[in-house]
Write a protein that holds these residues in place. Structure first.
Motif, mmCIF file in Angstrom:
data_model
loop_
_atom_site.group_PDB
_atom_site.id
_atom_site.type_symbol
_atom_site.label_atom_id
_atom_site.label_comp_id
_atom_site.label_asym_id
_atom_site.label_seq_id
_atom_site.Cartn_x
_atom_site.Cartn_y
_atom_site.Cartn_z
ATOM 1 N N ALA A 24 -3.622 9.230 0.401
ATOM 2 C CA ALA A 24 -2.242 8.945 0.803
ATOM 3 C C ALA A 24 -1.994 9.474 2.217
ATOM 4 C CB ALA A 24 -1.263 9.565 -0.187
ATOM 5 N N ALA A 25 -2.514 10.666 2.484
ATOM 6 C CA ALA A 25 -2.308 11.259 3.804
ATOM 7 C C ALA A 25 -2.942 10.398 4.887
ATOM 8 C CB ALA A 25 -2.878 12.674 3.833
ATOM 9 N N GLU A 26 -4.097 9.801 4.571
ATOM 10 C CA GLU A 26 -4.746 8.912 5.529
ATOM 11 C C GLU A 26 -3.811 7.785 5.946
ATOM 12 O OE1 GLU A 26 -8.504 6.991 4.481
ATOM 13 O OE2 GLU A 26 -9.103 8.940 3.658
ATOM 14 N N TYR A 27 -2.958 7.350 5.029
ATOM 15 C CA TYR A 27 -2.022 6.279 5.350
ATOM 16 C C TYR A 27 -0.636 6.829 5.662
ATOM 17 C CZ TYR A 27 -5.669 3.041 4.352
ATOM 18 O OH TYR A 27 -6.851 2.343 4.418
ATOM 19 N N GLU A 84 -7.972 13.909 -4.433
ATOM 20 C CA GLU A 84 -8.453 12.661 -3.854
ATOM 21 C C GLU A 84 -7.296 11.740 -3.482
ATOM 22 O OE1 GLU A 84 -9.618 14.243 -6.418
ATOM 23 O OE2 GLU A 84 -11.805 14.267 -6.410
ATOM 24 N N ILE A 85 -6.320 11.649 -4.384
ATOM 25 C CA ILE A 85 -5.169 10.780 -4.116
ATOM 26 C C ILE A 85 -4.366 11.331 -2.937
ATOM 27 C CG2 ILE A 85 -2.963 9.943 -5.048
ATOM 28 C CD1 ILE A 85 -5.245 8.466 -6.279
ATOM 29 N N GLN A 86 -4.209 12.636 -2.906
ATOM 30 C CA GLN A 86 -3.455 13.237 -1.797
ATOM 31 C C GLN A 86 -4.122 12.942 -0.452
ATOM 32 O OE1 GLN A 86 -3.088 17.341 -2.927
ATOM 33 N NE2 GLN A 86 -1.880 16.770 -4.716
ATOM 34 N N ARG A 98 0.821 -1.203 0.000
ATOM 35 C CA ARG A 98 0.000 0.000 0.000
ATOM 36 C C ARG A 98 0.859 1.259 0.000
ATOM 37 N NH1 ARG A 98 -4.516 -1.774 3.795
ATOM 38 N NH2 ARG A 98 -3.209 -0.925 5.434
ATOM 39 N N ARG A 99 1.889 1.224 0.844
ATOM 40 C CA ARG A 99 2.770 2.389 0.958
ATOM 41 C C ARG A 99 3.364 2.749 -0.395
ATOM 42 N NH1 ARG A 99 9.024 2.787 2.743
ATOM 43 N NH2 ARG A 99 9.271 4.504 1.294
ATOM 44 N N TRP A 100 3.878 1.754 -1.083
ATOM 45 C CA TRP A 100 4.563 2.048 -2.347
ATOM 46 C C TRP A 100 3.579 2.432 -3.439
ATOM 47 C CZ3 TRP A 100 9.403 3.322 -2.607
ATOM 48 C CH2 TRP A 100 10.272 2.885 -1.600
ATOM 49 N N ILE A 101 2.401 1.812 -3.436
ATOM 50 C CA ILE A 101 1.410 2.209 -4.438
ATOM 51 C C ILE A 101 1.044 3.676 -4.246
ATOM 52 C CG2 ILE A 101 -0.999 1.917 -5.165
ATOM 53 C CD1 ILE A 101 -0.707 -1.030 -4.778
ATOM 54 N N LEU A 102 0.798 4.046 -2.999
ATOM 55 C CA LEU A 102 0.388 5.425 -2.746
ATOM 56 C C LEU A 102 1.516 6.399 -3.040
ATOM 57 C CD1 LEU A 102 -1.767 4.834 0.451
ATOM 58 C CD2 LEU A 102 -2.580 5.576 -1.805
#
Ligand SMILES: Cc1cc2nc3c(=O)[nH]c(=O)nc-3n(C[C@H](O)[C@H](O)[C@H](O)COP(=O)(O)O)c2cc1C
Ligand code: SF4
Ligand code: SF4
Ligand code: FES
Ligand code: FES
Lengths: 633, 197
Positions: B106-109, B101-103, B85-89
């Motif tokens: 990503a911030a959520e994780y 939306e992506i930002q 997940r980390r690398w995908i984001l």
């Protein structure tokens, strides 16, 4: 021609029974004179490119001119690849087995006059040991062949692949006859299971078990089962499957027909990459001849069993070799993989149970049936039985196609068969398994070449590519090379593969420019693991392997790039400078003449210098210096 | 009903469910991008990965397509899952830097920055293909498609010509998880070529 006449003519060629097949074979053999000289001219892809058609033409003319009596007229036969393409065009003279290499059309008359008429070898065409320079006249004595065990390749280079009679004389279709007369479908599967045969296309899945699951799926779901031969072969530098399809197409067909009988299948497909025109041509000729003789199509060998095969040309994408992408491609859609949570033996082509096997896997089937599972089990090692064909390329004296028993030490392939690295130094590493495989270092040269040992070493069997590297190969650069290949080949459907391979390659770029740090190396490992775990198909799933194995075995070399901004192999252009050792330089001026930048100066017979600012680090000076005076640091 | 475990919770599911459906039923959150109830799954974004343990082996699979099975244990936050997940984001942040939306996701994780270079600062599309699937499967007109392969792949119209098939329903805009389709719809209908510039 009237319909009845046509039918009669076709029936005339058809072999209506097993006994008739045997009678035909005896008849062909009886008409062959074992003492008659036969000139075998290699018409494999490599030798064709080097001009072997001119050689066979010239030999034909020279024989006609020499005025042999019809009774002793030497024959000419053109065959598939002998594996030693780097020495081609090859001409082998039977029955003695004299081996001539790099033959030109201009040699034809001398071959006829000296060898066929006088019985003497043409010295200058003989193979010579690269170290002792002693000639080795006979094919079977040449180390490249002597240490091989040619089971699957046994007929390639012996039979004319465009003449089914030649294959039948060599024992072709005997296994099919045996299958149809003595085995039930269940017994065929059981023999294949007992043989331990594992798929040769990459993953090494047990073939017998795959077939059994397909039969079970067919019984559960009803409807047809399909059978597919994977001839997509996309690994750079690999040509095992091409050679088999070109040189012994009937072995593939016979394997498939036997498989079809075992599976209760009536329709098969061969998926061949469109870049293999000769393979496609030879398969089509072989299928036409097999149909005309009643070995393929309706009512095979008069037993009432029907099975036919269709050829599909691949679009040339590496990913189309992946099972689910291959199926969508045959179905006429863009070849993109789909998740395999339902196995393709249950839902493959058009959602029906489908058995997909590799070309070499199919070619193994007839010999297993003919000689039995026990015989087959004696070759190779437990869990990896039989032989495997490899294409041996890179920094090795004898480049070519080799077949060895499974379990043979890696070093033996490179050193005994391959003749080692030119110059005699030890090899640095061997990349096995193509772009999805890994790099095995010299320290592991005793590793057994079998499915499980290679996987344990972090690499894999793959389809059989073997690239030898020496100290002038940089592992960072090698890993980048494979990533670049896969970057172009990713289908782009899933994110880790589409984005991740490029990002890994960019990280390696920074290392090769001396810009990375140690944290980057750890991050690279994390990204590699994410791509392995996260990708949809095995292309992405295995893409990090070359990176992971080179870091595992050559971490020091990575660290030298990162911490000292140095490339020990002298490959990464941003990290090297060339200079001339004034002790060794004889002032011959060769380097200065070859330098494209004209940045080498010096008087004749006096040491030369390289002007560092203008040098583009192409390495031409280093390659051209006979005195090893050009050095890299 | 099948019984299995997600993290520490016992869950029940109908045999035809996926792991994601079972998790949502139970209120367990798994992030997704290319999944939408209205269309068939494609398995493109891989953000919904989970680790499945069965007997003594484990593997990372995508929850939006993996069928439930009696007795398995599913981990939605294991180390391997987090790593994917980390690398995908992190890669997505660099791939579609213009997508709010992506930002947010990503911030959520916990991922705010990306180490990777940005090729196109305007880009929002992550090529999840939802728009294409909705147009084909729900609207039934196939006005948009993916053009090109691999790293060259983009969302566009067939033959890169403005599409007459488009009925301007806006379904693609609604499903798009990144906001990219908003700016693209004009191109699909309008006079200019629709492509990822
Ligand atoms: C990206 C990719 C490319 C592949 N290419 C080939 C290929 O060219 N030929 C082949 O036989 N198998 C290839 N495979 C493996 C096939 O998916 C499949 O495992 C194999 O054909 C099964 O046959 P086997 O059991 O006889 O090996 C490839 C797999 C992947 C993931
Ligand atoms: S792993 Fe690569 S090749 Fe396979 S589906 Fe994903 S993008 Fe396509
Ligand atoms: S436009 Fe939106 S829905 Fe379509 S592929 Fe791009 S991100 Fe997905
Ligand atoms: S093509 Fe002749 S030896 Fe390979
Ligand atoms: S949501 Fe499952 S792969 Fe995208």
């Amino acid at each position: 021609m009237a319909q009845s006449q046509l039918a009669e003519q076709e029936n005339g060629m058809r072999i209506q029974s097993i006994e008739a097949l045997d009678a035909l074979r005896q008849d062909i053999l009886a008409h062959q004179d074992p003492k008659r000289p036969i000139l075998i001219v290699c018409h494999g892809t490599g030798c064709l490119a080097n001009g072997s058609p001119k050689v066979s033409d010239a030999l034909r003319k020279a024989i006609a001119k020499a005025g042999f009596q019809a009774k002793v007229m030497p024959g000419i036969k053109t065959t598939g690849c002998h594996g030693f393409c780097s020495r081609g065009p090859l001409v082998i003279i039977k029955p003695a087995g004299l081996f001539y290499q790099q033959v030109k059309a201009g040699d034809a008359e001398e071959i006829v006059n000296t060898t066929l008429i006088k019985g003497d070898p043409v010295e200058r065409l003989l193979y010579r040991d690269p170290n002792t320079k002693e000639p080795i006249p006979l094919e079977k004595e040449i180390p490249f062949y002597k240490h091989q065990q040619r089971v699957i390749l046994r007929n390639i280079g012996k039979v004319d692949p465009t003449d089914i009679h030649d294959t039948i004389a060599a024992g072709g279709y005997q296994a099919l006859a045996k299958t149809l007369t003595t085995f039930s479908p269940e017994e065929v599967i059981s023999v294949v299971e007992k043989s331990g045969l594992r798929g040769r296309g990459g993953a090494g899945f047990p073939t017998g078990r795959k077939w059994r699951s397909a039969v079970a799926a067919k019984q559960k779901r009803g409807g047809p089962v399909y059978l597919v031969c994977n001839g997509d072969e996309g690994d750079p530098g690999a040509f095992m499957d091409r050679t088999i399809m070109e040189g012994d197409p009937h072995a593939v067909l016979e394997g498939m027909i036997i498989g079809a009988y075992a599976l209760g299948c009536n329709q098969g497909f061969i998926y061949v990459r469109a870049e293999y025109p000769i393979a496609i041509k030879h398969l089509i000729i072989a299928m036409d001849q097999a149909r005309a003789m009643g070995l393929l199509g309706q009512n095979i060998l008069g037993t009432g069993f029907n099975f036919d095969i269709q050829i599909n040309r691949g679009a040339g994408a590496f990913v189309c070799g992946e099972s689910t992408a291959l199926f969508t491609s045959i179905e006429g859609r863009a070849g993109e993989p789909r998740p395999k949570y339902v196995r393709s033996v249950e839902e493959g082509l058009w959602g029906k149970p489908t058995v997909l096997n590799n070309v070499e896997t199919w070619a193994n089937v007839p010999i297993i049936i003919e000689k039995g599972a026990d015989w087959y089990n004696q070759i190779g090692v437990p869990n990896s039985t039989g032989t495997k064909v490899f294409s041996l390329v890179g920094k090795v004296n004898n480049v070519g196609l080799v077949e060895v028993p499974m379990g043979i030490p890696l070093g033996k392939i490179v050193e005994k068969i391959g003749g080692g690295v030119p110059g005699g130094e030890p090899f640095k590493a061997v990349q096995t398994g193509g772009p999805s495989g890994g790099c095995i270092p010299y320290a592991l040269k005793e590793v057994a070449v079998d499915f499980d040992s290679l996987t344990k070493a972090g690499s894999m069997m793959g389809s059989g590519g073997m690239i030898v590297m020496d100290r002038r190969d940089c592992v960072v650069d090698v890993a980048r090379y494979f990533l670049k290949f896969l970057e172009e080949e990713s289908c782009g459907k899933c994110l880790p593969c589409r984005l991740g391979i490029t990002r890994m390659r960019e990280m390696l770029d920074t290392f090769s420019q001396g810009r990375g740090n140690k944290q980057d190396l750890d991050d690279l490992m994390g990204l590699a693991e994410a791509i392995q775990d996260g990708s949809l198909c095995a292309l992405g799933g295995s893409a990090p392997n070359p990176v992971l194995t080179t870091v595992k075995y050559f971490k020091d070399e990575y660290l030298v790039h990162i911490e000292q901004q140095r490339c020990p192999a002298g490959v990464c252009k941003d990290l090297i400078t060339y200079h001339i050792d004034s002790e060794k330089c004889t002032g011959c001026m060769v380097c200065a003449r070859n330098c494209p930048q004209k940045c080498i100066s010096g008087e004749r017979k006096n040491p030369h210098q390289i002007e560092a600012e203008t040098c583009i680090r192409c390495g031409i000076c280093m390659d051209s210096c006979k005195f090893e005076a050009v050095q890299v640091s | 009903m099948l019984k299995f475990k997600i993290n520490d919770q016992e869950v029940e599911a109908l045999p035809e469910w996926t792991v994601l459906e079972a998790a949502r039923e139970k209120g367990i959150h798994i992030p997704t991008l290319c999944y939408h109830e209205a269309v068939g799954p494609s398995g493109a974004c891989r953000l919904c990965v989970v680790e499945v343990v069965e007997g003594n082996w484990s593997k990372v699979v995508i929850s939006c397509m993996y069928p439930v099975k009696e007795g398995i244990t599913v981990f939605t936050d294991s180390a391997r899952v987090k790593n994917v997940r980390r690398w995908i984001l992190e890669m997505l942040l660099a791939e579609c830097p213009a997508s709010k939306e992506i930002q947010t996701l990503a911030a959520e994780y916990g991922i705010k920055n990306s180490r990777f270079s940005i090729k196109n600062p305007e880009e929002q599309c992550m090529l999840c293909g939802l728009c294409v699937r909705v147009c084909r499967e729900v609207v039934g007109v196939s006005a948009i498609t993916t053009v090109g392969r691999g790293v060259h792949k983009v969302i566009g119209t067939p033959f890169r010509k403005p599409s007459e098939a488009c009925v301007a329903c806006g379904s693609c805009v609604t499903v798009c998880p990144t906001g990219a389709m908003q700016t693209r719809l004009d191109a699909v209908r309008g006079p200019v070529d629709a492509h990822k510039s």
